[in-house]
Design an enzyme around this catalytic site. Structure first.
Site, PDB file in Angstrom:
ATOM      1  N   ASP A  88       0.736  -1.232   0.064  1.00  0.00           N
ATOM      2  CA  ASP A  88       0.028   0.111   0.111  1.00  0.00           C
ATOM      3  C   ASP A  88       1.079   1.176  -0.100  1.00  0.00           C
ATOM      4  OD1 ASP A  88      -1.438   2.149   0.768  1.00  0.00           O
ATOM      5  OD2 ASP A  88      -3.051   1.073   1.994  1.00  0.00           O
ATOM      6  N   SER A  91      -1.104  13.451 -14.699  1.00  0.00           N
ATOM      7  CA  SER A  91      -2.393  13.516 -15.624  1.00  0.00           C
ATOM      8  C   SER A  91      -2.235  14.595 -16.093  1.00  0.00           C
ATOM      9  CB  SER A  91      -3.412  13.122 -14.427  1.00  0.00           C
ATOM     10  OG  SER A  91      -4.784  13.448 -15.166  1.00  0.00           O
ATOM     11  N   TYR A 132      -8.847  15.519  -7.165  1.00  0.00           N
ATOM     12  CA  TYR A 132      -7.758  14.636  -7.924  1.00  0.00           C
ATOM     13  C   TYR A 132      -6.862  15.534  -8.996  1.00  0.00           C
ATOM     14  CZ  TYR A 132      -6.445  11.407 -11.989  1.00  0.00           C
ATOM     15  OH  TYR A 132      -5.582  10.611 -12.758  1.00  0.00           O
ATOM     16  N   LYS A 151      -2.518  15.822  -8.712  1.00  0.00           N
ATOM     17  CA  LYS A 151      -1.883  15.573  -9.930  1.00  0.00           C
ATOM     18  C   LYS A 151      -0.864  16.872 -10.204  1.00  0.00           C
ATOM     19  CE  LYS A 151      -2.905  11.422 -10.782  1.00  0.00           C
ATOM     20  NZ  LYS A 151      -2.033  10.277 -10.592  1.00  0.00           N
TER      21      LYS A 151
HETATM   22  P1  NAI Z   1      -6.292   1.576 -12.616  1.00  0.00           P
HETATM   23  O1  NAI Z   1      -7.124   1.523 -11.651  1.00  0.00           O
HETATM   24  O2  NAI Z   1      -6.308   0.440 -13.803  1.00  0.00           O
HETATM   25  O3  NAI Z   1      -4.854   1.179 -11.776  1.00  0.00           O
HETATM   26  C1  NAI Z   1      -4.344   1.571 -10.671  1.00  0.00           C
HETATM   27  C2  NAI Z   1      -3.587   0.679 -10.026  1.00  0.00           C
HETATM   28  O4  NAI Z   1      -3.305   1.195  -8.647  1.00  0.00           O
HETATM   29  C3  NAI Z   1      -4.569  -0.680  -9.451  1.00  0.00           C
HETATM   30  O5  NAI Z   1      -3.706  -1.886  -9.773  1.00  0.00           O
HETATM   31  C4  NAI Z   1      -4.557  -0.448  -7.896  1.00  0.00           C
HETATM   32  O6  NAI Z   1      -4.760  -1.600  -7.212  1.00  0.00           O
HETATM   33  C5  NAI Z   1      -3.314   0.238  -7.533  1.00  0.00           C
HETATM   34  N1  NAI Z   1      -3.466   0.948  -6.465  1.00  0.00           N
HETATM   35  C6  NAI Z   1      -4.463   1.783  -6.239  1.00  0.00           C
HETATM   36  N2  NAI Z   1      -4.294   2.220  -4.677  1.00  0.00           N
HETATM   37  C7  NAI Z   1      -3.148   1.803  -4.340  1.00  0.00           C
HETATM   38  C8  NAI Z   1      -2.349   1.847  -3.093  1.00  0.00           C
HETATM   39  N3  NAI Z   1      -2.891   2.538  -2.076  1.00  0.00           N
HETATM   40  N4  NAI Z   1      -1.165   1.170  -3.004  1.00  0.00           N
HETATM   41  C9  NAI Z   1      -0.738   0.357  -4.139  1.00  0.00           C
HETATM   42  N5  NAI Z   1      -1.519   0.315  -5.211  1.00  0.00           N
HETATM   43  C10 NAI Z   1      -2.398   0.925  -5.283  1.00  0.00           C
HETATM   44  O7  NAI Z   1      -6.017   2.860 -13.121  1.00  0.00           O
HETATM   45  P2  NAI Z   1      -4.951   3.575 -14.212  1.00  0.00           P
HETATM   46  O8  NAI Z   1      -5.734   4.368 -15.115  1.00  0.00           O
HETATM   47  O9  NAI Z   1      -4.012   2.444 -14.833  1.00  0.00           O
HETATM   48  O10 NAI Z   1      -4.152   4.354 -13.212  1.00  0.00           O
HETATM   49  C11 NAI Z   1      -2.531   4.612 -13.456  1.00  0.00           C
HETATM   50  C12 NAI Z   1      -2.263   5.929 -12.956  1.00  0.00           C
HETATM   51  O11 NAI Z   1      -2.505   6.860 -14.169  1.00  0.00           O
HETATM   52  C13 NAI Z   1      -2.797   6.592 -11.807  1.00  0.00           C
HETATM   53  O12 NAI Z   1      -1.858   7.526 -10.981  1.00  0.00           O
HETATM   54  C14 NAI Z   1      -3.904   7.394 -12.486  1.00  0.00           C
HETATM   55  O13 NAI Z   1      -4.254   8.662 -11.855  1.00  0.00           O
HETATM   56  C15 NAI Z   1      -3.177   7.905 -13.714  1.00  0.00           C
HETATM   57  N6  NAI Z   1      -3.878   8.426 -14.814  1.00  0.00           N
HETATM   58  C16 NAI Z   1      -5.029   7.636 -15.522  1.00  0.00           C
HETATM   59  C17 NAI Z   1      -5.797   8.130 -16.566  1.00  0.00           C
HETATM   60  C18 NAI Z   1      -6.618   7.274 -17.163  1.00  0.00           C
HETATM   61  O14 NAI Z   1      -7.410   7.661 -18.059  1.00  0.00           O
HETATM   62  N7  NAI Z   1      -6.814   6.107 -17.031  1.00  0.00           N
HETATM   63  C19 NAI Z   1      -5.518   9.583 -16.916  1.00  0.00           C
HETATM   64  C20 NAI Z   1      -4.546  10.257 -16.285  1.00  0.00           C
HETATM   65  C21 NAI Z   1      -3.957   9.680 -15.341  1.00  0.00           C
END
Ligand code: NAI
Length: 254
Positions: free
Chosen positions: A53, A132, A145, A149
């Site tokens: 975490d 982001s 959020y 960022k």
């Molecule tokens: P996602 O929800 O598919 O993946 C996020 C991952 O982070 C998951 O595996 C989750 O279990 C893990 N996670 C969440 N809380 C956690 C914690 N406390 N400790 C360890 N792991 C934790 O989302 P996505 O889209 O792949 O997000 C990845 C990054 O990209 C994030 O920082 C998000 O803000 C950023 N992002 C995503 C965008 C999108 O449209 N998908 C756009 C801009 C930025």
């Protein structure tokens, strides 16, 4: 062999990046709160997996030390784990606001502290923080959020300068909307989700995001944007701020 430790590597952008780097022969470490998803990804990629975490400062050391003990180097820390809560400011509860700050900001700071000794010891290493495009302009529906960022962007800018004396490069990756489960995030006070905000907007693939992260690991720039729409928004918010602001207000007023 080069190595990358990816937080949030069990899903979405982090998982796609893990696959991308594994294909190129890198050793992969994954730290995620989702232990089932993480074990699945680790077994697919023969990766090291550490239940983590990112809010828990005490877990960071053992997670990274265990990975580095296996291969003796840390070329890249990808601070990718993040969450979002969607809705107008008053629809997002204070607890949900705290959670975003704790994971998206403090989690990234914790990662930078824990990785620093390992990155210092590895020539040509890089710290890559995933922010982001919501960190480029104050994003309605994603106010807190967006604030987290902006913080990641600010941290990355400062560390890029500071860490140069250690030979560590710092990059900030700013994706536009990318098709991952985060798009289904809402909040306690509304049934709407981020997906509603994507109406009429391009949504990029996780492979496009992983490709940009690959470039960030090899390039010398600080800012990397995922998606043409993100580059256009950066241009508009910087060079036509009033017009851009009026457009956002008109969209929120409906
Ligand atoms: P996602 O929800 O598919 O993946 C996020 C991952 O982070 C998951 O595996 C989750 O279990 C893990 N996670 C969440 N809380 C956690 C914690 N406390 N400790 C360890 N792991 C934790 O989302 P996505 O889209 O792949 O997000 C990845 C990054 O990209 C994030 O920082 C998000 O803000 C950023 N992002 C995503 C965008 C999108 O449209 N998908 C756009 C801009 C930025």
């Amino acid at each position: 062999m080069r190595s990358i430790f990816i937080t949030g590597g069990a899903s979405g952008i982090g998982l796609a990046a893990a696959r991308r780097f594994a294909r190129e022969g890198w050793t992969i470490g994954i730290g995620d709160i989702d232990e089932t998803g993480m074990r699945r990804a680790a077994s697919e990629l023969s990766a090291y997996a550490a239940p983590l975490d990112v809010r828990d400062r005490g877990r960071w050391g053992p997670a990274l030390d265990g990975f580095v003990a296996q291969i003796g180097r840390l070329d890249v820390l990808l601070n990718n784990a993040g969450i979002a809560r969607y809705g107008m400011f008053e629809e997002v509860s204070p607890a949900e606001a705290d959670l975003q700050v704790d994971i998206n900001v403090k989690g990234v700071i914790n990662g930078a502290y824990a990785a620093l000794p390992h990155l210092k010891a590895t020539a040509g290493s890089r710290l890559i923080n995933v922010a982001s495009c919501a960190g480029l302009f104050g994003s309605p529906g994603l106010a807190v959020y967006s604030a987290t960022k902006f913080a990641v962007r600010g941290l990355s800018e400062a560390l890029d300068v500071e860490f140069a004396r250690h030979g560590i490069g710092v990059a900030c990756v700013m994706p536009w909307f990318v098709e991952t489960p985060i798009l289904d995030s809402g909040s306690a006070g509304t049934n709407r989700t981020i997906r509603d905000a994507t109406a009429g907007q391009p949504v990029y693939s996780v492979d496009e995001a992983a490709e940009v992260i690959w470039q960030a690991a090899h390039g010398r720039e600080r800012d990397y944007i995922v998606g043409k729409a993100g580059r256009q928004v950066r241009f508009a918010s910087k060079w036509m701020p009033e017009r851009f602001r009026r457009r956002l207000k008109a969209a929120v007023m409906g």
